[in-house]
Scaffold this motif. Structure first.
Motif, PDB file in Angstrom:
ATOM      1  N   GLY A  70      -1.819   5.128   2.128  1.00 31.52           N
ATOM      2  CA  GLY A  70      -2.126   3.785   1.650  1.00 31.52           C
ATOM      3  C   GLY A  70      -3.614   3.490   1.667  1.00 31.52           C
ATOM      4  O   GLY A  70      -4.125   2.789   0.793  1.00 31.52           O
ATOM      5  N   MET A  71      -4.323   4.007   2.666  1.00 36.77           N
ATOM      6  CA  MET A  71      -5.774   3.822   2.721  1.00 36.77           C
ATOM      7  C   MET A  71      -6.469   4.525   1.566  1.00 36.77           C
ATOM      8  O   MET A  71      -7.331   3.952   0.878  1.00 36.77           O
ATOM      9  CB  MET A  71      -6.322   4.340   4.052  1.00 36.77           C
ATOM     10  N   ALA A  72      -6.096   5.783   1.328  1.00 38.84           N
ATOM     11  CA  ALA A  72      -6.704   6.529   0.227  1.00 38.84           C
ATOM     12  C   ALA A  72      -6.411   5.856  -1.115  1.00 38.84           C
ATOM     13  O   ALA A  72      -7.287   5.762  -1.987  1.00 38.84           O
ATOM     14  CB  ALA A  72      -6.197   7.967   0.232  1.00 38.84           C
ATOM     15  N   ALA A  73      -5.184   5.368  -1.285  1.00 39.55           N
ATOM     16  CA  ALA A  73      -4.818   4.697  -2.533  1.00 39.55           C
ATOM     17  C   ALA A  73      -5.565   3.375  -2.695  1.00 39.55           C
ATOM     18  O   ALA A  73      -5.864   2.959  -3.821  1.00 39.55           O
ATOM     19  CB  ALA A  73      -3.312   4.454  -2.571  1.00 39.55           C
ATOM     20  N   THR A  74      -5.872   2.710  -1.579  1.00 37.62           N
ATOM     21  CA  THR A  74      -6.666   1.482  -1.632  1.00 37.62           C
ATOM     22  C   THR A  74      -8.074   1.769  -2.133  1.00 37.62           C
ATOM     23  O   THR A  74      -8.617   1.042  -2.976  1.00 37.62           O
ATOM     24  CB  THR A  74      -6.730   0.832  -0.236  1.00 37.62           C
ATOM     25  N   PHE A  75      -8.680   2.830  -1.625  1.00 37.71           N
ATOM     26  CA  PHE A  75     -10.050   3.176  -2.010  1.00 37.71           C
ATOM     27  C   PHE A  75     -10.139   3.733  -3.431  1.00 37.71           C
ATOM     28  O   PHE A  75     -11.152   3.539  -4.110  1.00 37.71           O
ATOM     29  CB  PHE A  75     -10.623   4.216  -1.047  1.00 37.71           C
ATOM     30  N   GLN A  76      -9.098   4.444  -3.864  1.00 37.09           N
ATOM     31  CA  GLN A  76      -9.183   5.254  -5.077  1.00 37.09           C
ATOM     32  C   GLN A  76      -9.741   4.531  -6.312  1.00 37.09           C
ATOM     33  O   GLN A  76     -10.640   5.059  -6.977  1.00 37.09           O
ATOM     34  CB  GLN A  76      -7.799   5.863  -5.377  1.00 37.09           C
ATOM     35  N   PRO A  77      -9.290   3.320  -6.657  1.00 37.94           N
ATOM     36  CA  PRO A  77      -9.815   2.692  -7.880  1.00 37.94           C
ATOM     37  C   PRO A  77     -11.296   2.336  -7.806  1.00 37.94           C
ATOM     38  O   PRO A  77     -11.929   2.105  -8.841  1.00 37.94           O
ATOM     39  CB  PRO A  77      -8.967   1.411  -8.009  1.00 37.94           C
ATOM     40  N   PHE A  78     -11.841   2.287  -6.593  1.00 37.74           N
ATOM     41  CA  PHE A  78     -13.196   1.783  -6.423  1.00 37.74           C
ATOM     42  C   PHE A  78     -14.245   2.877  -6.249  1.00 37.74           C
ATOM     43  O   PHE A  78     -15.442   2.609  -6.412  1.00 37.74           O
ATOM     44  CB  PHE A  78     -13.257   0.848  -5.208  1.00 37.74           C
ATOM     45  N   VAL A  79     -13.823   4.093  -5.916  1.00 37.74           N
ATOM     46  CA  VAL A  79     -14.791   5.140  -5.577  1.00 37.74           C
ATOM     47  C   VAL A  79     -15.710   5.447  -6.751  1.00 37.74           C
ATOM     48  O   VAL A  79     -16.947   5.384  -6.627  1.00 37.74           O
ATOM     49  CB  VAL A  79     -14.069   6.411  -5.080  1.00 37.74           C
ATOM     50  N   ALA A  80     -15.142   5.782  -7.902  1.00 42.09           N
ATOM     51  CA  ALA A  80     -15.978   6.152  -9.048  1.00 42.09           C
ATOM     52  C   ALA A  80     -16.855   4.991  -9.524  1.00 42.09           C
ATOM     53  O   ALA A  80     -18.069   5.184  -9.742  1.00 42.09           O
ATOM     54  CB  ALA A  80     -15.108   6.684 -10.185  1.00 42.09           C
ATOM     55  N   PRO A  81     -16.319   3.772  -9.687  1.00 43.17           N
ATOM     56  CA  PRO A  81     -17.198   2.667 -10.118  1.00 43.17           C
ATOM     57  C   PRO A  81     -18.312   2.359  -9.122  1.00 43.17           C
ATOM     58  O   PRO A  81     -19.442   2.055  -9.520  1.00 43.17           O
ATOM     59  CB  PRO A  81     -16.234   1.475 -10.245  1.00 43.17           C
TER      60      PRO A  81
ATOM     61  N   VAL B 261       0.807  -1.215   0.000  1.00 46.62           N
ATOM     62  CA  VAL B 261       0.000   0.000   0.000  1.00 46.62           C
ATOM     63  C   VAL B 261       0.844   1.271   0.000  1.00 46.62           C
ATOM     64  O   VAL B 261       0.346   2.351  -0.343  1.00 46.62           O
ATOM     65  CB  VAL B 261      -1.003   0.028   1.172  1.00 46.62           C
ATOM     66  N   ARG B 262       2.125   1.180   0.384  1.00 46.59           N
ATOM     67  CA  ARG B 262       2.998   2.354   0.319  1.00 46.59           C
ATOM     68  C   ARG B 262       3.441   2.660  -1.111  1.00 46.59           C
ATOM     69  O   ARG B 262       3.899   3.775  -1.393  1.00 46.59           O
ATOM     70  CB  ARG B 262       4.236   2.157   1.199  1.00 46.59           C
ATOM     71  N   ASP B 263       3.319   1.692  -1.977  1.00 46.25           N
ATOM     72  CA  ASP B 263       3.649   1.853  -3.396  1.00 46.25           C
ATOM     73  C   ASP B 263       2.343   2.164  -4.115  1.00 46.25           C
ATOM     74  O   ASP B 263       1.547   1.272  -4.403  1.00 46.25           O
ATOM     75  CB  ASP B 263       4.295   0.574  -3.921  1.00 46.25           C
ATOM     76  N   LEU B 264       2.099   3.437  -4.404  1.00 44.36           N
ATOM     77  CA  LEU B 264       0.791   3.849  -4.915  1.00 44.36           C
ATOM     78  C   LEU B 264       0.448   3.156  -6.225  1.00 44.36           C
ATOM     79  O   LEU B 264      -0.699   2.746  -6.440  1.00 44.36           O
ATOM     80  CB  LEU B 264       0.753   5.368  -5.093  1.00 44.36           C
ATOM     81  N   ALA B 265       1.423   3.005  -7.107  1.00 45.33           N
ATOM     82  CA  ALA B 265       1.160   2.325  -8.373  1.00 45.33           C
ATOM     83  C   ALA B 265       0.792   0.869  -8.130  1.00 45.33           C
ATOM     84  O   ALA B 265      -0.093   0.308  -8.792  1.00 45.33           O
ATOM     85  CB  ALA B 265       2.379   2.427  -9.288  1.00 45.33           C
ATOM     86  N   SER B 266       1.446   0.253  -7.148  1.00 43.17           N
ATOM     87  CA  SER B 266       1.211  -1.150  -6.839  1.00 43.17           C
ATOM     88  C   SER B 266      -0.203  -1.391  -6.321  1.00 43.17           C
ATOM     89  O   SER B 266      -0.908  -2.291  -6.798  1.00 43.17           O
ATOM     90  CB  SER B 266       2.242  -1.618  -5.800  1.00 43.17           C
ATOM     91  N   ILE B 267      -0.654  -0.590  -5.368  1.00 40.45           N
ATOM     92  CA  ILE B 267      -1.968  -0.832  -4.788  1.00 40.45           C
ATOM     93  C   ILE B 267      -3.076  -0.417  -5.757  1.00 40.45           C
ATOM     94  O   ILE B 267      -4.135  -1.066  -5.820  1.00 40.45           O
ATOM     95  CB  ILE B 267      -2.119  -0.136  -3.404  1.00 40.45           C
ATOM     96  N   ARG B 268      -2.852   0.620  -6.544  1.00 40.89           N
ATOM     97  CA  ARG B 268      -3.849   0.979  -7.552  1.00 40.89           C
ATOM     98  C   ARG B 268      -3.983  -0.132  -8.587  1.00 40.89           C
ATOM     99  O   ARG B 268      -5.092  -0.476  -9.017  1.00 40.89           O
ATOM    100  CB  ARG B 268      -3.485   2.300  -8.228  1.00 40.89           C
ATOM    101  N   ALA B 269      -2.840  -0.697  -8.988  1.00 38.10           N
ATOM    102  CA  ALA B 269      -2.866  -1.782  -9.970  1.00 38.10           C
ATOM    103  C   ALA B 269      -3.615  -2.991  -9.419  1.00 38.10           C
ATOM    104  O   ALA B 269      -4.349  -3.673 -10.145  1.00 38.10           O
ATOM    105  CB  ALA B 269      -1.450  -2.177 -10.364  1.00 38.10           C
ATOM    106  N   ALA B 270      -3.454  -3.268  -8.117  1.00 37.54           N
ATOM    107  CA  ALA B 270      -4.163  -4.393  -7.505  1.00 37.54           C
ATOM    108  C   ALA B 270      -5.671  -4.159  -7.554  1.00 37.54           C
ATOM    109  O   ALA B 270      -6.447  -5.078  -7.854  1.00 37.54           O
ATOM    110  CB  ALA B 270      -3.698  -4.584  -6.066  1.00 37.54           C
ATOM    111  N   GLY B 271      -6.099  -2.937  -7.254  1.00 31.53           N
ATOM    112  CA  GLY B 271      -7.520  -2.620  -7.313  1.00 31.53           C
ATOM    113  C   GLY B 271      -8.077  -2.742  -8.720  1.00 31.53           C
ATOM    114  O   GLY B 271      -9.157  -3.310  -8.935  1.00 31.53           O
ATOM    115  N   GLU B 272      -7.339  -2.222  -9.689  1.00 33.93           N
ATOM    116  CA  GLU B 272      -7.785  -2.284 -11.083  1.00 33.93           C
ATOM    117  C   GLU B 272      -7.827  -3.733 -11.577  1.00 33.93           C
ATOM    118  O   GLU B 272      -8.745  -4.119 -12.319  1.00 33.93           O
ATOM    119  CB  GLU B 272      -6.864  -1.431 -11.956  1.00 33.93           C
TER     120      GLU B 272
END
Length: 261
Positions: free
Chosen positions: A118-129, A64-75
């Protein structure tokens, strides 16, 4: 008649402690699991050891500290498994700090990067959908340590206070779209994280008991829940204490272990 697919829960920090207990509780309720952790192979091994069917869980290795990593996991979860019905930002760290020691500023940086950014980055891919779908749960795991500061816990207390305020802000943003934001505020839960503490932990709760109560609060869409409730009462009483009395009460209390201890 077509049967609706089982709901999906996306959980970070799923390799141990609260995250693993939540995964087990959601699976028992028939949910499919999207499990996220840095140690993806360990999570995969754990899930298979529980006898979970391959179509009932997926593991998405990420930090979760790697923003690209956690966003990619969500996507990847959305693309390969489906848009979750609940996202639980559970990954977190808890390390003592001493502001007089310059090296501990890096402890604070790591704590904020993990527990807040890390929390905000975890949520980010899911908020709009989720808002487009007009349903979902975004769940932030806070702590009663975020309600009032504790000596030697500066980074952790500040980060968890930030979690509470951040989730409150996000709740107002998502409410018009039918997406609920749930803040779960644990007291002392028996996990590898708390087992290192060198001070008394009132109302210490087993992780599976915590997970059961948290599951019910999440499904109900509660906006804020302290678990166990007794710690909620204690926290409110501490909040009401005058500063001078609160400071005397905590004088001499053992501090959280620092990174090198």
């Amino acid at each position: 008649m077509t049967t609706a697919p089982a709901p999906i829960v996306f959980i970070t920090g799923a390799s141990s402690g609260i995250g693993q207990a939540l995964a087990a509780r959601f699976h028992a309720a028939g949910w499919r699991l999207a499990l996220v952790a840095r140690r993806g192979a360990e999570v995969e091994q754990w899930a298979r050891a529980q006898g979970y069917a391959a179509d009932r869980f997926r593991v998405f290795p990420a930090d979760v500290r790697d923003l690209a990593s956690i966003r990619a996991a969500g996507e990847a979860c959305i693309a390969d498994f489906g848009l979750p019905d609940a996202v639980i930002a559970n990954a977190g760290i808890s390390v003592g700090m001493d502001t007089a020691d310059p090296t501990d500023l890096e402890v604070m940086r790591a704590t904020f990067e993990t527990n807040n950014l890390g929390m905000a980055a975890t949520f980010q891919p899911f908020v709009a959908p989720m808002c487009r779908r007009r349903s979902g749960r975004l769940v932030g795991i806070a702590s009663v340590a975020g309600i009032r500061g504790l000596p030697g816990h500066g980074a952790y207390c500040a980060s968890k206070a930030g979690v509470i305020s951040y989730c409150e802000s996000l709740r107002g943003e998502c409410r018009p779209f039918g997406v609920k934001v749930v803040t779960i505020t644990p007291g002392y839960i028996d996990t590898p994280l708390t087992q290192k503490n060198r001070y008394g932990m009132p109302f210490l709760m087993p992780a599976d008991a915590f997970a059961d109560r948290a599951f019910r609060a999440i499904v109900a869409g509660d906006s804020y829940r302290v678990i166990p409730w007794q710690m909620g009462v204690v926290a409110k009483l501490l909040r009401l204490l005058p500063n001078a009395l609160y400071d005397r009460l905590l004088a001499g209390r053992p501090r959280k272990r620092r990174q090198h201890e």
